[in-house]
Write an enzyme that holds these catalytic residues in place. Structure first.
Site, PDB file in Angstrom:
ATOM      1  CG  ASP A  30      -1.980   0.993   1.116  1.00  0.00           C
ATOM      2  OD1 ASP A  30      -3.334   0.402   0.853  1.00  0.00           O
ATOM      3  OD2 ASP A  30      -1.961   2.115   1.080  1.00  0.00           O
ATOM      4  CB  ILE A  31       0.671   4.077  -2.211  1.00  0.00           C
ATOM      5  CG1 ILE A  31       1.927   5.070  -2.585  1.00  0.00           C
ATOM      6  CG2 ILE A  31      -0.407   4.900  -1.979  1.00  0.00           C
ATOM      7  CD1 ILE A  31       1.561   5.587  -4.181  1.00  0.00           C
ATOM      8  CG  ASN A  86     -12.291  -0.625   4.066  1.00  0.00           C
ATOM      9  OD1 ASN A  86     -12.542  -1.200   5.087  1.00  0.00           O
ATOM     10  ND2 ASN A  86     -10.896  -0.129   3.854  1.00  0.00           N
ATOM     11  N   GLY A  92     -15.982   2.430   3.584  1.00  0.00           N
ATOM     12  CA  GLY A  92     -14.876   3.122   3.227  1.00  0.00           C
ATOM     13  C   GLY A  92     -14.036   2.824   2.337  1.00  0.00           C
ATOM     14  CD  GLN A  93     -14.707  -0.739  -2.892  1.00  0.00           C
ATOM     15  OE1 GLN A  93     -16.088  -1.042  -2.588  1.00  0.00           O
ATOM     16  NE2 GLN A  93     -14.125  -1.373  -3.576  1.00  0.00           N
ATOM     17  CG  HIS A  99      -8.563  -3.010  -2.357  1.00  0.00           C
ATOM     18  ND1 HIS A  99      -9.590  -2.220  -2.995  1.00  0.00           N
ATOM     19  CD2 HIS A  99      -8.649  -2.478  -1.105  1.00  0.00           C
ATOM     20  CE1 HIS A  99      -9.995  -1.552  -2.251  1.00  0.00           C
ATOM     21  NE2 HIS A  99      -9.382  -1.404  -1.279  1.00  0.00           N
ATOM     22  CG  HIS A 101      -6.975  -2.680   3.218  1.00  0.00           C
ATOM     23  ND1 HIS A 101      -6.149  -1.947   2.910  1.00  0.00           N
ATOM     24  CD2 HIS A 101      -8.093  -2.765   2.751  1.00  0.00           C
ATOM     25  CE1 HIS A 101      -6.776  -0.994   2.254  1.00  0.00           C
ATOM     26  NE2 HIS A 101      -8.056  -1.469   2.153  1.00  0.00           N
TER      27      HIS A 101
HETATM   28  P1  AMP Z   1      -9.592   1.398   0.273  1.00  0.00           P
HETATM   29  O1  AMP Z   1      -9.877   2.427   1.044  1.00  0.00           O
HETATM   30  O2  AMP Z   1     -10.198   0.103   1.249  1.00  0.00           O
HETATM   31  O3  AMP Z   1     -10.475   1.342  -1.118  1.00  0.00           O
HETATM   32  O4  AMP Z   1      -8.203   0.891   0.019  1.00  0.00           O
HETATM   33  C1  AMP Z   1      -7.531   1.544  -0.969  1.00  0.00           C
HETATM   34  C2  AMP Z   1      -5.876   1.544  -0.549  1.00  0.00           C
HETATM   35  O5  AMP Z   1      -5.469   1.873  -1.698  1.00  0.00           O
HETATM   36  C3  AMP Z   1      -5.589   2.766   0.343  1.00  0.00           C
HETATM   37  O6  AMP Z   1      -5.136   2.201   1.547  1.00  0.00           O
HETATM   38  C4  AMP Z   1      -4.629   3.431  -0.559  1.00  0.00           C
HETATM   39  O7  AMP Z   1      -3.495   4.068   0.448  1.00  0.00           O
HETATM   40  C5  AMP Z   1      -4.282   2.383  -1.397  1.00  0.00           C
HETATM   41  N1  AMP Z   1      -3.655   3.066  -2.708  1.00  0.00           N
HETATM   42  C6  AMP Z   1      -4.157   4.040  -3.411  1.00  0.00           C
HETATM   43  N2  AMP Z   1      -3.194   4.162  -4.459  1.00  0.00           N
HETATM   44  C7  AMP Z   1      -2.356   3.371  -4.443  1.00  0.00           C
HETATM   45  C8  AMP Z   1      -1.049   3.079  -5.397  1.00  0.00           C
HETATM   46  N3  AMP Z   1      -0.833   3.810  -6.530  1.00  0.00           N
HETATM   47  N4  AMP Z   1      -0.315   2.210  -5.104  1.00  0.00           N
HETATM   48  C9  AMP Z   1      -0.581   1.335  -3.754  1.00  0.00           C
HETATM   49  N5  AMP Z   1      -1.557   1.611  -3.017  1.00  0.00           N
HETATM   50  C10 AMP Z   1      -2.305   2.418  -3.498  1.00  0.00           C
END
Ligand code: AMP
Ligand code: ZN
Length: 113
Positions: A30-31, A86, A92-93, A99, A101
């Protein structure tokens, strides 16, 4: 899906630090990590959310759980870890591609916010 962030990671259009890959699944860091270990496990197929998954997708969803279990072992999360999916606005998606986590490396609170 061209306009989907995670599909673009799958196709290599956007870079990510990969933790695992096979024919149907990808895992990457995760970024914006929320724990010392924070990996996202996704299907390569675009599925918008768990709510949008069809009957035919659940073999794949089970495979994602298997990948998460394997990564938790590889990343030495022997004291425990948390999987979060999520789903939808109130869930909270923020990225509309299914995906899981995988969070670990610290004690988790309960209930989630
Ligand atoms: P969610 O909020 O459950 O939809 O999770 C989306 C996740 O994607 C969040 O934890 C973000 O930090 C992560 N995210 C968004 N953009 C990127 C990216 N380019 N590379 C890796 N993770 C990312
Ligand atoms: Zn997608």
């Amino acid at each position: 899906m061209e306009d989907c962030l995670f599909c673009r990671i799958v196709s290599g259009g956007i870079p990510a630090k990969k933790a695992y890959e096979d024919e149907t699944a990808l895992a990457f860091y995760d970024i914006d990590p929320k724990a010392p270990v924070h990996v996202l496990v996704i299907p390569k197929k675009h599925i918008a959310s768990l709510a949008a998954a069809g009957e035919e997708d659940f073999g794949l969803v089970t495979h994602l759980m298997r990948v998460a279990q394997r990564l938790a072992k590889e990343l030495k999360l022997d004291n425990g870890f948390r999987l979060v999916v999520n789903t939808g606005r109130e869930g909270g998606q923020t990225v509309a591609h299914l995906h899981i986590h995988l969070l670990g490396g610290r004690a988790m609170g309960w209930p989630p916010g």
